[in-house]
Design an enzyme around this catalytic site. Structure first.
Site, PDB file in Angstrom:
ATOM      1  N   ARG A 198      21.869   3.351 -13.986  1.00 18.78           N
ATOM      2  CA  ARG A 198      22.362   4.048 -12.814  1.00 18.78           C
ATOM      3  C   ARG A 198      23.862   3.508 -12.023  1.00 18.78           C
ATOM      4  NH1 ARG A 198      20.511   8.016 -15.397  1.00 18.78           N
ATOM      5  NH2 ARG A 198      19.280   9.193 -14.802  1.00 18.78           N
ATOM      6  N   GLU A 217      29.442  10.033  -9.301  1.00 23.54           N
ATOM      7  CA  GLU A 217      29.283  10.888 -11.154  1.00 23.54           C
ATOM      8  C   GLU A 217      29.661  11.682 -10.262  1.00 23.54           C
ATOM      9  OE1 GLU A 217      26.248  10.245 -13.602  1.00 23.54           O
ATOM     10  OE2 GLU A 217      26.642   8.639 -13.955  1.00 23.54           O
ATOM     11  N   ASP A 256      28.701   3.227 -18.947  1.00 25.44           N
ATOM     12  CA  ASP A 256      27.868   4.347 -19.114  1.00 25.44           C
ATOM     13  C   ASP A 256      28.014   5.521 -17.798  1.00 25.44           C
ATOM     14  OD1 ASP A 256      28.004   6.395 -21.157  1.00 25.44           O
ATOM     15  OD2 ASP A 256      25.794   7.183 -20.277  1.00 25.44           O
ATOM     16  N   HIS A 267      28.736   9.061 -18.972  1.00 27.57           N
ATOM     17  CA  HIS A 267      27.577   9.289 -19.474  1.00 27.57           C
ATOM     18  C   HIS A 267      26.746  10.585 -19.929  1.00 27.57           C
ATOM     19  CE1 HIS A 267      23.394   9.410 -16.105  1.00 27.57           C
ATOM     20  NE2 HIS A 267      23.379   9.488 -17.409  1.00 27.57           N
ATOM     21  N   VAL A 268      27.167   9.941 -21.837  1.00 31.25           N
ATOM     22  CA  VAL A 268      26.978  10.079 -22.871  1.00 31.25           C
ATOM     23  C   VAL A 268      26.616   9.578 -23.289  1.00 31.25           C
ATOM     24  CG1 VAL A 268      28.589  11.381 -22.437  1.00 31.25           C
ATOM     25  CG2 VAL A 268      29.250   9.118 -23.539  1.00 31.25           C
ATOM     26  N   SER A 269      25.508   8.558 -22.815  1.00 30.02           N
ATOM     27  CA  SER A 269      25.000   7.240 -23.834  1.00 30.02           C
ATOM     28  C   SER A 269      23.847   7.289 -25.002  1.00 30.02           C
ATOM     29  CB  SER A 269      24.633   5.631 -22.859  1.00 30.02           C
ATOM     30  OG  SER A 269      23.472   5.971 -22.454  1.00 30.02           O
TER      31      SER A 269
HETATM   32  C1  OXD Z   1      18.261  10.838 -17.863  1.00 29.05           C
HETATM   33  C2  OXD Z   1      19.828  10.386 -18.178  1.00 29.05           C
HETATM   34  O1  OXD Z   1      17.855   9.888 -16.730  1.00 29.05           O
HETATM   35  O2  OXD Z   1      20.277  11.062 -19.953  1.00 29.05           O
HETATM   36  O3  OXD Z   1      18.013  11.436 -19.113  1.00 29.05           O
HETATM   37  O4  OXD Z   1      20.362   9.545 -17.299  1.00 29.05           O
END
Ligand code: OXD
Length: 336
Positions: A248, A277, A272, A296-298
């Site tokens: 995060r 965000e 990522d 945030h696509v990893s």
């Molecule tokens: C999740 C993320 O928490 O994709 O699922 O970051």
């Protein structure tokens, strides 16, 4: 936790989608039906209701045994959802629902940990190879029209430190082992885990940072991990090392990261996740040299994410019907 009171009573599942949410997280009628096919042994025991936003929430949650959702109105939940036994969150992180003091007694909060592993492993492989090849710096040079050869050695034999050795950390460790890296992990318990050559508790962090050619952040966001990688800790990194954040944004001090990239302490970084965000268009981070940002696509697999989530949900329904312990229960005190 109370249990279903008669053998022929159907399990009532309320699924709440967000219209504004990305398609990858949507549970459609089609996906639900294919989950029913995959779990034919319990399919006719389940009455599922697909809701959008809060269109029918109050009316339908009254009878629900379980809820699948990203978010929910948490106020007075015990009154609005008197039969509710568990809530499955369509994600691994549950920080958007914290503090978890609203969870009614007897209700379990469940997350989707584990469903990200295969995709996260591929991303980690991409990120490690990219950092080793100095791709963030090469991209910076490309944008500046500079033809400057940056030669690097092979990645095999180098060292990766994974901070947060849960499901995602394990996926990153598997990627690294396949590439021939030595993998050191840090987790709260310090207990050994598959994929890691060595494992330590959080107290070893400062010492280990200087040993790693690459550091990957995969820890949940908790009061202990917020701001964990700050300017002081970045100064302990090995000169020229690379950083990957799949955790995060709040775990990392982004200004301190920029400073470490500018002075060459770090040779590159791949984020990522960012704070906030979405990252605003005027954030200086976008133009930071030697930094690659993915939004945030990893670890969310476009084709399979919701199928994998529904497999965890159906498996837990099966367990619940049999009176067995549910899996992926979040510890409200730890927050993951
Ligand atoms: C999740 C993320 O928490 O994709 O699922 O970051």
């Amino acid at each position: 936790m109370s249990s279903l009171n008669s053998a022929d009573q159907r399990f009532r599942l309320h699924i709440k989608n967000n219209r504004e949410g990305e398609e990858v997280f949507r549970i459609t009628e089609e996906r639900l039906n294919s989950a029913r096919h995959r779990h034919g042994d319990i399919a006719d025991k389940i009455e599922a209701w697909l809701d959008w936003d809060l269109d029918h929430f109050e009316q339908k949650i009254r009878d629900a045994d379980a809820l699948v959702t990203w978010d929910l109105p948490t106020e007075n939940l015990a009154e609005t959802a008197p039969k509710l036994r568990w809530i499955h969150v369509i994600g691994a992180g549950v920080e958007h629902l914290k503090p978890l003091t609203w969870i009614p007694e007897g209700v379990s909060l469940i997350n989707s940990k584990g469903v990200h592993a295969a995709k996260a492993e591929e991303y980690a492989m991409m990120a490690l190879l990219s950092l080793n090849a100095r791709l963030p710096a090469l991209m910076t040079h490309q944008r500046a029209h500079r033809f400057e050869s940056l030669f690097t050695g092979r990645i095999a034999g180098k060292t990766l430190l994974v901070v947060g050795a849960g499901h995602m950390g394990e996926a990153v460790a598997h990627a690294a082992q396949k590439l021939g890296l030595r993998v050191i992990g840090i987790r709260r318990s310090g207990e050994a885990r598959e994929g890691f050559d060595e494992m330590y508790g959080p107290e070893a962090l400062d010492q280990l940072l200087g040993l790693a050619d690459f550091v990957a952040l995969t820890t949940p966001l908790t009061p202990e991990t917020e701001g964990l990688i700050n300017a002081r800790r970045l100064s302990l990194f090995k000169d020229g090392s690379g950083l990957i954040n799949m955790s995060r944004g709040q775990v990392l001090d982004q200004e301190a990261l920029s400073a470490a990239l500018q002075c060459g302490k770090l040779s590159g970084a791949i984020l990522d996740v960012t704070e906030p965000e979405p990252l605003p268009g005027d954030s200086p981070l976008w133009d930071q040299a030697n930094l690659l940002i993915t939004p945030h696509v990893s670890s969310d697999d476009l084709e399979e994410y919701t199928d994998l989530v529904l497999d965890v949900v159906f498996d837990n329904i099966r367990r619940d019907l049999a009176g067995d312990a549910l899996k992926n229960i979040v510890d409200p005190d730890l927050g993951y």
